[in-house]
Scaffold this motif. Structure first.
Motif, PDB file in Angstrom:
ATOM      1  N   ASN A   1      -0.163  -1.307  -3.778  1.00  0.00           N
ATOM      2  CA  ASN A   1      -1.268  -1.100  -2.693  1.00  0.00           C
ATOM      3  C   ASN A   1      -1.654  -2.508  -1.819  1.00  0.00           C
ATOM      4  O   ASN A   1      -2.039  -2.078  -0.754  1.00  0.00           O
ATOM      5  CB  ASN A   1      -2.444  -0.479  -3.738  1.00  0.00           C
ATOM      6  N   LYS A   2      -1.927  -3.308  -2.369  1.00  0.00           N
ATOM      7  CA  LYS A   2      -2.131  -4.538  -1.792  1.00  0.00           C
ATOM      8  C   LYS A   2      -1.206  -4.696  -0.517  1.00  0.00           C
ATOM      9  O   LYS A   2      -1.577  -4.933   0.608  1.00  0.00           O
ATOM     10  CB  LYS A   2      -2.022  -5.947  -2.676  1.00  0.00           C
ATOM     11  N   LEU A   3       0.144  -4.788  -0.923  1.00  0.00           N
ATOM     12  CA  LEU A   3       1.274  -4.918   0.252  1.00  0.00           C
ATOM     13  C   LEU A   3       1.062  -3.929   1.244  1.00  0.00           C
ATOM     14  O   LEU A   3       1.442  -4.016   2.261  1.00  0.00           O
ATOM     15  CB  LEU A   3       2.457  -4.834  -0.633  1.00  0.00           C
ATOM     16  N   THR A   4       0.752  -2.559   0.607  1.00  0.00           N
ATOM     17  CA  THR A   4       0.579  -1.431   1.864  1.00  0.00           C
ATOM     18  C   THR A   4      -0.512  -1.672   2.400  1.00  0.00           C
ATOM     19  O   THR A   4      -0.220  -1.386   3.833  1.00  0.00           O
ATOM     20  CB  THR A   4       0.710  -0.137   0.940  1.00  0.00           C
ATOM     21  N   ASP A   5      -1.623  -1.996   2.086  1.00  0.00           N
ATOM     22  CA  ASP A   5      -2.894  -2.519   2.823  1.00  0.00           C
ATOM     23  C   ASP A   5      -2.521  -3.562   4.018  1.00  0.00           C
ATOM     24  O   ASP A   5      -3.100  -3.495   4.738  1.00  0.00           O
ATOM     25  CB  ASP A   5      -3.982  -2.640   1.941  1.00  0.00           C
ATOM     26  N   MET A   6      -1.492  -4.433   3.716  1.00  0.00           N
ATOM     27  CA  MET A   6      -1.118  -5.448   4.544  1.00  0.00           C
ATOM     28  C   MET A   6      -0.111  -4.771   5.591  1.00  0.00           C
ATOM     29  O   MET A   6       0.301  -5.566   6.807  1.00  0.00           O
ATOM     30  CB  MET A   6      -0.659  -6.676   3.896  1.00  0.00           C
ATOM     31  N   GLY A   7       0.061  -3.656   5.650  1.00  0.00           N
ATOM     32  CA  GLY A   7       1.101  -2.914   6.495  1.00  0.00           C
ATOM     33  C   GLY A   7       2.465  -3.368   6.360  1.00  0.00           C
ATOM     34  O   GLY A   7       3.202  -3.207   7.189  1.00  0.00           O
ATOM     35  N   LEU A   8       3.022  -3.891   4.795  1.00  0.00           N
ATOM     36  CA  LEU A   8       4.221  -4.337   4.755  1.00  0.00           C
ATOM     37  C   LEU A   8       5.234  -3.378   4.099  1.00  0.00           C
ATOM     38  O   LEU A   8       6.257  -3.926   3.799  1.00  0.00           O
ATOM     39  CB  LEU A   8       4.112  -5.627   4.047  1.00  0.00           C
ATOM     40  N   THR A   9       4.646  -2.103   3.801  1.00  0.00           N
ATOM     41  CA  THR A   9       5.738  -1.331   2.935  1.00  0.00           C
ATOM     42  C   THR A   9       5.709  -0.100   3.719  1.00  0.00           C
ATOM     43  O   THR A   9       5.233   0.360   4.801  1.00  0.00           O
ATOM     44  CB  THR A   9       5.009  -0.677   1.886  1.00  0.00           C
ATOM     45  N   TYR A  10       6.974   0.358   3.572  1.00  0.00           N
ATOM     46  CA  TYR A  10       7.211   2.044   3.897  1.00  0.00           C
ATOM     47  C   TYR A  10       8.110   2.936   2.978  1.00  0.00           C
ATOM     48  O   TYR A  10       8.652   2.422   2.247  1.00  0.00           O
ATOM     49  CB  TYR A  10       7.836   1.862   5.310  1.00  0.00           C
ATOM     50  N   PRO A  11       7.914   4.056   3.103  1.00  0.00           N
ATOM     51  CA  PRO A  11       8.623   4.929   2.235  1.00  0.00           C
ATOM     52  C   PRO A  11      10.023   5.107   2.727  1.00  0.00           C
ATOM     53  O   PRO A  11      10.310   5.151   3.840  1.00  0.00           O
ATOM     54  CB  PRO A  11       8.082   6.300   2.432  1.00  0.00           C
TER      55      PRO A  11
ATOM     56  N   PRO B   1      11.286  12.753  -2.943  1.00  0.00           N
ATOM     57  CA  PRO B   1      10.194  11.820  -3.420  1.00  0.00           C
ATOM     58  C   PRO B   1      10.788  10.426  -2.648  1.00  0.00           C
ATOM     59  O   PRO B   1      11.899  10.069  -2.959  1.00  0.00           O
ATOM     60  CB  PRO B   1       9.826  11.869  -4.703  1.00  0.00           C
ATOM     61  N   PRO B   2       9.800   9.390  -2.246  1.00  0.00           N
ATOM     62  CA  PRO B   2      10.403   8.279  -1.575  1.00  0.00           C
ATOM     63  C   PRO B   2      10.409   7.167  -2.411  1.00  0.00           C
ATOM     64  O   PRO B   2       9.539   7.218  -3.280  1.00  0.00           O
ATOM     65  CB  PRO B   2       9.371   8.193  -0.323  1.00  0.00           C
ATOM     66  N   ALA B   3      11.234   6.111  -2.174  1.00  0.00           N
ATOM     67  CA  ALA B   3      11.033   4.866  -2.927  1.00  0.00           C
ATOM     68  C   ALA B   3      10.204   3.998  -1.771  1.00  0.00           C
ATOM     69  O   ALA B   3       9.942   4.605  -0.620  1.00  0.00           O
ATOM     70  CB  ALA B   3      12.470   4.214  -3.008  1.00  0.00           C
ATOM     71  N   THR B   4       9.609   2.915  -2.294  1.00  0.00           N
ATOM     72  CA  THR B   4       8.762   1.857  -1.486  1.00  0.00           C
ATOM     73  C   THR B   4       9.728   0.851  -1.149  1.00  0.00           C
ATOM     74  O   THR B   4      10.014   0.142  -2.190  1.00  0.00           O
ATOM     75  CB  THR B   4       7.515   1.673  -2.022  1.00  0.00           C
ATOM     76  N   ARG B   5       9.648   0.366  -0.108  1.00  0.00           N
ATOM     77  CA  ARG B   5      10.265  -0.795   0.485  1.00  0.00           C
ATOM     78  C   ARG B   5       9.504  -1.744   0.991  1.00  0.00           C
ATOM     79  O   ARG B   5       8.496  -1.393   1.712  1.00  0.00           O
ATOM     80  CB  ARG B   5      11.526  -0.690   1.532  1.00  0.00           C
ATOM     81  N   LEU B   6       9.656  -3.156   0.621  1.00  0.00           N
ATOM     82  CA  LEU B   6       8.813  -4.196   1.337  1.00  0.00           C
ATOM     83  C   LEU B   6       9.722  -4.660   2.776  1.00  0.00           C
ATOM     84  O   LEU B   6      10.694  -4.809   2.738  1.00  0.00           O
ATOM     85  CB  LEU B   6       8.925  -5.270   0.364  1.00  0.00           C
ATOM     86  N   ILE B   7       8.970  -4.894   3.816  1.00  0.00           N
ATOM     87  CA  ILE B   7       9.282  -5.163   5.149  1.00  0.00           C
ATOM     88  C   ILE B   7       9.475  -6.877   4.892  1.00  0.00           C
ATOM     89  O   ILE B   7       8.602  -7.602   4.364  1.00  0.00           O
ATOM     90  CB  ILE B   7       8.324  -4.945   6.333  1.00  0.00           C
TER      91      ILE B   7
ATOM     92  N   GLN C   1       8.524  12.685  10.817  1.00  0.00           N
ATOM     93  CA  GLN C   1       9.846  12.946  10.261  1.00  0.00           C
ATOM     94  C   GLN C   1       9.600  12.393   8.662  1.00  0.00           C
ATOM     95  O   GLN C   1      10.469  12.803   7.735  1.00  0.00           O
ATOM     96  CB  GLN C   1      10.758  11.490  10.715  1.00  0.00           C
ATOM     97  N   ARG C   2       8.736  11.469   8.365  1.00  0.00           N
ATOM     98  CA  ARG C   2       8.322  11.185   7.072  1.00  0.00           C
ATOM     99  C   ARG C   2       7.912  12.425   6.244  1.00  0.00           C
ATOM    100  O   ARG C   2       8.174  12.786   5.315  1.00  0.00           O
ATOM    101  CB  ARG C   2       7.138  10.069   6.952  1.00  0.00           C
TER     102      ARG C   2
END
Ligand code: GLU
Length: 339
Positions: free
Chosen positions: A111-121, A164-170, A155-156
């Motif tokens: 969640n923290k990384l997502t809040d930083m805008g660094l993840t995507y499905p 169901p998506p996986a989560t990746r880190l940019i 598209q997402r």
């Protein structure tokens, strides 16, 4: 005994985490086995070298059972693993912690990384990944080309309806210095990885909801205050991803020491399928832990193969300089071990 130790240490850790402490013991190492099968001679070597390094520096030893993946986990194996470590005399001071009981911490980190805008499905299937990507040098994972990074919200939503998506880190672009990770391994020396070209955006959570090893290990090492990571050479290639995650999540970087792998033959790493070198057979053949430990320690120049020594005697003989001299992967066979 394990249960009480575990409960106690777990409560203590939770208290520390709640108070927002960073644990500051001088040296803390860990042994972090995955309970996918009984330990073999190679796992024992990693545990032994971890333990010797910690004990020779008067540090604290954590035992962490990495049972995140329900597919790999076989419940009685963790008990057997602890019983085997106990038999070997490789004691620990904190734990066992079980990753399967710590998923809330991993969720927080995602969640923290997502809040930083660094993840995507990511919706890519295994076969799409195979077709579109080149293997990562060290561990057979793939250099991800960023296929799902730029999907539009519509598209997402459409893809999410069927899979169901996986989560990746940019990871940073190749020309951004933040994405070039350098560090020095105690045994294998200076290392450098450009995340964008050698790894790509990497998984932190799988599509089946299981948190990725890279994420869990960083969160755990960080929260547990681990200052030294000793583990098999096969994980050297994970360090860059782990260091990058530590920086994003605000954890200090531990000191890394990777140790040579034991090989079943010159081209094949020892695996948990090599039953002739697993703990069941080893215990039967050796009868006592000392001769087994000494035999394995001799592979790293810490003893003569049939010397009479206790596990404690080896503490005074341990040095990383000795391990550096024996850093090529080592072929072992039953003839060497059992004679
Ligand atoms: N659980 C991993 C294994 O058994 C080791 C992880 C680590 O030491 O970072 O191979």
């Amino acid at each position: 005994m394990f249960f009480t130790q575990s409960q106690h240490a777990h409560t203590e850790l939770l208290q520390k985490e709640r108070r927002g402490f960073t644990v500051t013991e001088p040296l803390k190492g860990r042994f972090a086995p995955t309970p996918s099968g009984r330990m073999h001679a190679g796992n024992i070597c990693s545990a032994l070298l971890t333990w010797l390094s910690i004990r020779s520096q008067h540090g604290t030893c954590v035992l962490r059972i990495e049972d995140l993946d329900p597919r790999a986990q076989r419940p009685p194996v963790a008990d057997l693993l602890m019983e085997d470590l106990d038999w070997l005399g490789l004691t620990w001071d904190e734990g066992p912690y079980f990753q399967s009981q710590r998923t809330e911490y991993y969720e927080d980190a995602v969640n923290k990384l997502t809040d930083m805008g660094l993840t995507y499905p990511c919706f890519c299937t295994r076969s799409e990944l195979h077709a579109a990507t080149a293997p990562h040098m060290s561990d057979g994972t793939y250099v991800y080309p960023g296929t799902c990074r730029h999907l539009k919200p519509a598209q997402r939503a459409q893809k999410a309806a069927t899979r169901p998506p996986a989560t990746r880190l940019i990871v940073p672009d190749a020309d951004d210095p933040k994405g070039t990770i350098t560090f020095t391994d105690e045994v294998y020396g200076p290392q450098r990885e450009v995340l964008a070209t050698q790894c790509g955006d990497f998984l932190i959570k799988r599509s089946d909801g299981v948190f990725a090893y890279q994420l869990a290990v960083v969160v755990d090492d960080g929260l547990m205050g681990v200052t030294e990571v000793v583990r098999g050479h096969d994980l050297l290639g994970s360090c860059a991803r782990q260091i990058y995650l530590q920086r994003l999540l605000g954890y200090p970087q531990p000191h890394y020491a990777h140790v040579p792998l034991l090989m079943g033959s010159p081209t094949r790493r020892l695996s948990k399928r090599d039953r002739d070198l697993d703990m069941g057979v080893l215990r039967e053949q050796f009868g006592r832990p000392e001769p087994l430990i000494v035999k394995l320690a001799s592979l790293f120049g810490l003893a003569q193969p049939n010397e009479r020594l206790s596990v404690e005697d080896l503490i005074g003989r341990f040095s990383w300089a000795a391990i550096r001299e024996h850093r090529a992967d080592i072929v072992v066979n039953p003839e060497f071990l059992y004679t």
